[in-house]
Write an enzyme that holds these catalytic residues in place. Sequence first.
Site, mmCIF file in Angstrom:
data_model
loop_
_atom_site.group_PDB
_atom_site.id
_atom_site.type_symbol
_atom_site.label_atom_id
_atom_site.label_comp_id
_atom_site.label_asym_id
_atom_site.label_seq_id
_atom_site.Cartn_x
_atom_site.Cartn_y
_atom_site.Cartn_z
ATOM 1 N N HIS A 73 0.768 -1.432 -0.179
ATOM 2 C CA HIS A 73 -0.151 0.041 -0.078
ATOM 3 C C HIS A 73 1.008 1.342 -0.130
ATOM 4 O O HIS A 73 0.417 2.385 -0.502
ATOM 5 C CB HIS A 73 -0.814 0.111 1.141
ATOM 6 N N ASP A 88 8.019 5.300 -0.282
ATOM 7 C CA ASP A 88 8.840 6.320 0.395
ATOM 8 C C ASP A 88 8.407 6.387 1.759
ATOM 9 O O ASP A 88 8.993 7.162 2.583
ATOM 10 C CB ASP A 88 8.812 7.686 -0.227
ATOM 11 N N HIS A 197 -1.815 -12.885 -1.088
ATOM 12 C CA HIS A 197 -2.880 -13.112 -0.556
ATOM 13 C C HIS A 197 -3.076 -14.810 -0.088
ATOM 14 O O HIS A 197 -3.976 -15.389 0.745
ATOM 15 C CB HIS A 197 -4.217 -13.133 -1.512
ATOM 16 N N THR A 217 -4.524 -22.425 3.635
ATOM 17 C CA THR A 217 -2.927 -22.513 4.096
ATOM 18 C C THR A 217 -2.517 -21.170 4.581
ATOM 19 O O THR A 217 -1.463 -20.688 3.756
ATOM 20 C CB THR A 217 -2.192 -23.534 3.228
#
Length: 360
Positions: A73, A88, A197, A217
């Site tokens: 993100h 950054d 994911h 898993t």
Amino acid sequence: MGFRKVLSALLFALPLVSVNGLRTKRATCPDGVHTATNAKCCFLFPIVQDLSANLFDGDCGDEAHGALRLMFHDAIGFSPKAGGGGADGSIAVFNKTELTFPANAGIDDILDVIGPFLQKYSSVMTPGDFIQLAGAVSLSHCAGAPRVKFSLGRPAPKVASPPNLVPDPSDNVAKILGRFGEVGFSPAEVVALLASHSVAGADDVDPTIPGTPFDSTPDIFDTQFFVDVQLRGTKFPGAGANAGEVQSGIAGELRLQSDHNFARDSSTSCIFQGFVNQQSKLQSAFGAALFKLSLLGQNTAAMTDCSEVIPQPPALTGSSARFPPGKSMADIEQACASTPFPTLPTVPGPPTAVPPIPQS
């Protein structure tokens, strides 16, 4: 005599001492324990050890999942047109702005946990370097994950990321591919990145069921994610925010609508299916794409390769993907028409719910 023969003769004529002299000399670090190709990387070894022991507790758990999500993100907050500094650390420094973006919901949890460590090392590392280091180290605790490369040298962030740069799970495939395409990622690289994911869970997609994993898993980096998402599911009932979206066909799992769509869209379905039971292929593709993501918005010429400080993740044993108990090929919604779906065994026993990921 051709060029290749001349070169070959020259190499064989070199004294052994000269050939040995071509080897890179390693520097002994101040701790007397580690060595590094570049002495600039030495200070990172104790930081990595601190994160492994005291942030991640040696586990591929909730903190590791959060750190991996954080590096994504932060890095994707870059656009050649809209601006932003990319990887950054702006998501930490300008969190009052960036945490208001809907796609960043739940990021505050990992920022609260990682904050004291970020502050602890603020005199020797910029926020961007720290976030990308922590994300790479988090994967070293997940069996089957690749050893992700890490480069040092990101400057401190100057401004917050512009809004609407982080893809949302409700976005369609074309929109997500367009967002990543803007910063140089191909559809194959985007699908490879979805493998994050495999070691992740949902906290804010449905706040009533925190820690719900995206595959069966969640503490292992494997190709099972690419099987589970192709299983036939049922739609969310009612008129709530998720109404009409497809939920996982396995009890205890949550499926993101974007993952569901990537597995079935004509532009990505064969790429998606192509990772089933291809562990080495997935490791290579994901590792390369993640490292590329970690460099978004950065001047790579001014950075130092410190990949050697990242520990090797545990090897994956029994890496074959399988149909969960009670499932078979009859439950697969195959969208790739050009290639048969791989033949997989079924886990014996009755169907059971996947347990939630323990929350920190």
